[in-house]
Enzyme design. Sequence first.
Site, PDB file in Angstrom:
ATOM      1  N   LYS A 206       0.813  -1.204  -0.112  1.00 26.94           N
ATOM      2  CA  LYS A 206       0.151  -0.107   0.238  1.00 26.94           C
ATOM      3  C   LYS A 206       0.734   1.334  -0.069  1.00 26.94           C
ATOM      4  CE  LYS A 206      -3.976   2.139   2.422  1.00 26.94           C
ATOM      5  NZ  LYS A 206      -4.658   1.970   3.691  1.00 26.94           N
ATOM      6  N   LYS A 260      -2.255  -1.606  -3.914  1.00 28.69           N
ATOM      7  CA  LYS A 260      -2.937  -0.531  -3.516  1.00 28.69           C
ATOM      8  C   LYS A 260      -2.096   0.796  -3.782  1.00 28.69           C
ATOM      9  CE  LYS A 260      -6.556   1.842  -0.818  1.00 28.69           C
ATOM     10  NZ  LYS A 260      -7.212   1.501   0.491  1.00 28.69           N
TER      11      LYS A 260
END
Length: 337
Positions: A206, A260
């Site tokens: 992320k 992400k």
Amino acid sequence: MQDRTHLVDEITGHRRMRRNRKADWTRRLVQENRLTVDDLIWPIFIVPGSGIVDPIPAMPGVNRMSIDKAVEAAREAAGLGIPALATFPNIEMELRDETGSNSLEAHNLINQATAAIKKAVPNIGVITDVALDPFTSHGHDGILRDGEIVNDETVDQVARAAVMQADAGADIIAPSEMMDGRIGAIRMALDAAGHQNVGIMSYATKFASAFYGPYREAISTGGLLKGDKKTYYLDPANGTEAVRDAALDVEEGADMLMVKPGLPYLDICWRIKEAFGLPTFAYQVSGEYTQIKAAAMNGWIDGERAMLETLLSFKRAGCDGILTYFAVEVAKILAKR
């Protein structure tokens, strides 16, 4: 017979790539990747109350929903064949504090939503996040102590929250707060509580991205955030570090890996799929969604084609599925084909 060999045949060695592209039927025969409804996970936003469908200005077509409306949405998704939902709460401001303590309330908003959805639509998967940002007064994903997001205390808390989410019926825990050691801690906590069948989809990579803004509006954390999240999210410049992070999550027991944001990090999708072979997912985040929607609304691009093209790119990059706010829209299009 007249020799009709062309200079192009000599240049290419009689290999012409366009032969397989000449008609729709040949293009379909040789298509390498396909997007299907089975690839879709639909993120939804939950708010307190009942009868609420609240449009999010920064995300055209996306709404915050009360639990009863989320149940209706789950029924629609299941009817379209969408395998799973990912739920995110927007709780009352008065319930948010420095430590995100509401995450440890067994009957908090996210757990009530899970229980209601699983009771009404048992055949749809529910994926829940244990990051603390929807619960904190400062908008960070972990516990803030003296200006620092403390790792170990946050891990203790998200592991406890994960058990409560599993107790409520969550099928997969998806921890996104990027604390070191959280995957192993959550796995041990789930197993100790008898939740061996609850999976973990790790937000393995992320990044500290500029693409999260509309999401923060959706859960009302944008105005709360003090500082940034660079001490625990990945630097967008670092691909090898991202793979190392994913490797640790694999060792700690992750069942699935997530990247992400999605589109700016297709190289990371490919690298971790090739490296580990685990089911790999991309989160097409709010900023990615909004770019396509805004450009389409202005007539600058063909929104439907751009939407489908970006989703297909995740499949080409090795992803087994995509978390996308387009899920219902795409499922309806695919159902007509």
